[in-house]
Design a protein around this motif. Structure first.
Motif, PDB file in Angstrom:
ATOM      1  N   GLY A 177     -35.229  19.878  62.218  1.00 60.34           N
ATOM      2  CA  GLY A 177     -34.763  21.000  61.589  1.00 60.34           C
ATOM      3  C   GLY A 177     -33.302  21.431  61.962  1.00 60.34           C
ATOM      4  N   THR A 180     -31.065  20.431  58.883  1.00 58.48           N
ATOM      5  CA  THR A 180     -31.486  20.552  57.706  1.00 58.48           C
ATOM      6  C   THR A 180     -32.791  21.226  57.990  1.00 58.48           C
ATOM      7  OG1 THR A 180     -31.316  20.036  55.328  1.00 58.48           O
ATOM      8  CG2 THR A 180     -32.267  18.352  57.120  1.00 58.48           C
ATOM      9  N   PRO A 181     -33.170  21.997  57.083  1.00 56.96           N
ATOM     10  CA  PRO A 181     -34.553  22.617  57.051  1.00 56.96           C
ATOM     11  C   PRO A 181     -35.774  21.482  56.915  1.00 56.96           C
ATOM     12  CG  PRO A 181     -33.314  24.178  55.971  1.00 56.96           C
ATOM     13  CD  PRO A 181     -32.362  23.000  56.273  1.00 56.96           C
ATOM     14  N   ARG A 182     -36.564  21.660  57.561  1.00 61.11           N
ATOM     15  CA  ARG A 182     -37.392  20.465  57.524  1.00 61.11           C
ATOM     16  C   ARG A 182     -38.268  20.489  56.124  1.00 61.11           C
ATOM     17  NH1 ARG A 182     -41.790  20.696  60.961  1.00 61.11           N
ATOM     18  NH2 ARG A 182     -41.852  22.757  61.554  1.00 61.11           N
ATOM     19  N   ASP A 183     -38.417  21.711  55.591  1.00 55.63           N
ATOM     20  CA  ASP A 183     -38.944  21.531  54.061  1.00 55.63           C
ATOM     21  C   ASP A 183     -38.138  21.055  53.013  1.00 55.63           C
ATOM     22  OD1 ASP A 183     -37.174  23.721  54.120  1.00 55.63           O
ATOM     23  OD2 ASP A 183     -38.751  25.100  53.606  1.00 55.63           O
ATOM     24  N   GLN A 184     -36.807  20.857  53.577  1.00 56.73           N
ATOM     25  CA  GLN A 184     -35.959  20.194  52.364  1.00 56.73           C
ATOM     26  C   GLN A 184     -35.808  18.516  52.452  1.00 56.73           C
ATOM     27  OE1 GLN A 184     -32.233  22.357  52.440  1.00 56.73           O
ATOM     28  NE2 GLN A 184     -33.127  24.217  52.134  1.00 56.73           N
ATOM     29  N   MET A 185     -36.398  18.069  53.827  1.00 52.87           N
ATOM     30  CA  MET A 185     -36.372  16.505  54.098  1.00 52.87           C
ATOM     31  C   MET A 185     -37.125  15.806  53.071  1.00 52.87           C
ATOM     32  SD  MET A 185     -36.881  16.684  58.168  1.00 52.87           S
ATOM     33  CE  MET A 185     -35.718  17.575  59.130  1.00 52.87           C
ATOM     34  N   GLN A 186     -37.153  14.674  52.934  1.00 51.33           N
ATOM     35  CA  GLN A 186     -37.941  13.955  52.078  1.00 51.33           C
ATOM     36  C   GLN A 186     -39.466  14.047  52.713  1.00 51.33           C
ATOM     37  OE1 GLN A 186     -39.947  11.024  52.573  1.00 51.33           O
ATOM     38  NE2 GLN A 186     -40.044  10.159  50.463  1.00 51.33           N
ATOM     39  N   GLU A 190     -40.792  14.974  56.370  1.00 54.37           N
ATOM     40  CA  GLU A 190     -41.238  16.291  56.855  1.00 54.37           C
ATOM     41  C   GLU A 190     -42.747  16.020  57.517  1.00 54.37           C
ATOM     42  OE1 GLU A 190     -42.608  20.609  54.728  1.00 54.37           O
ATOM     43  OE2 GLU A 190     -41.705  18.837  53.552  1.00 54.37           O
TER      44      GLU A 190
END
Length: 245
Positions: A177, A180-186, A190
């Motif tokens: 994270g 980039t925020p982890r909840d915005q990853m593929q 995530e």
């Protein structure tokens, strides 16, 4: 476990480390130097340093403790020191906890130096308590120590120990994270990040960065990082082989 034998092991390892100033320098100074460089890389954008400085305050000690611990422990394994110790009435738990105490002592000093530099010299702006920031930094360094002790069992040379960094550390660095925020990853990435301890190290730092008090998420992150360190230490003890002949 025997407290006297555990502490004797820790004292022996510390004496050896104190006779190696290059290793001491790497462990104590490199995270501070990296934070100093980072601060002036973002000299024109201090808010960027504030946003990622806390995360890196946990990541840098983890990486340096992993590298130093894996190489130092590998030397003990390949020189036959561990084998000779295990031929004595020394439990595996005494040995592995002794190593953890020795490296953990230096990890604590490292965390204090890096946290103090970031907060009071480099002006890192955090909402929460400096003590909570120090706690997470220390747990991250201890996690790096535990990982280093564990992977040293699978390397035949110092070069191979260094090669474990891309396999063990770099994937966590990419997925924790930081970038980039982890909840915005593929979604698959995530899901992978959710089982990696560095993710919770970064999350814990970010909780201190954003909140004035201890939150439930902070407690969860701290417990997970500490639990992962304890689990990896137990796995490290399982890799020790006692001489039978």
């Amino acid at each position: 476990m025997n407290t006297h034998r555990t502490l004797a092991t820790a004292a022996r390892v510390l004496r050896q480390l104190l006779h190696d100033p290059r290793t001491i320098g790497l462990m104590l100074l490199v995270p501070c130097v990296m934070l100093l460089l980072l601060r002036y890389v973002f000299d024109g954008s201090p808010q960027t340093f504030d946003s990622i400085g806390a995360s890196l305050l946990g990541i840098f000690p983890l990486i340096t403790m992993f590298l130093v611990t894996s190489i130092a422990t590998l030397r003990e394994r390949t020189s036959g020191t561990l084998e000779r110790l295990l031929a004595m009435p020394l439990a595996k738990g005494d040995l592995i906890v002794g190593y953890a105490i020795a490296f953990g002592t230096l990890a604590a000093i490292q965390s204090v130096l890096a946290t103090g530099l970031a907060l009071w010299a480099l002006g890192l702006d955090v909402t929460g308590s400096a003590w909570l920031l120090l706690l997470v930094a220390l747990l991250d360094a201890l996690l790096g120590t535990a990982l280093g002790l564990f992977v040293s069992a699978f390397a035949a040379s110092e070069y191979q120990a260094v090669q474990f960094m891309p396999a063990v550390i770099f994937p966590q660095l990419l997925l924790c994270g930081l970038f980039t925020p982890r909840d915005q990853m593929q979604p698959a990435l995530e899901a992978a990040s959710n089982v990696l301890p560095m993710s919770y190290a970064v999350d814990g730092m970010n909780e201190v960065l954003r909140h004035t008090s201890v939150t439930g998420d902070f407690v969860r992150d701290v417990v997970i990082v500490a639990g992962c360190a304890a689990l990896v230490l137990a796995l490290g003890a399982a890799t020790l082989r006692r001489r039978t002949a």
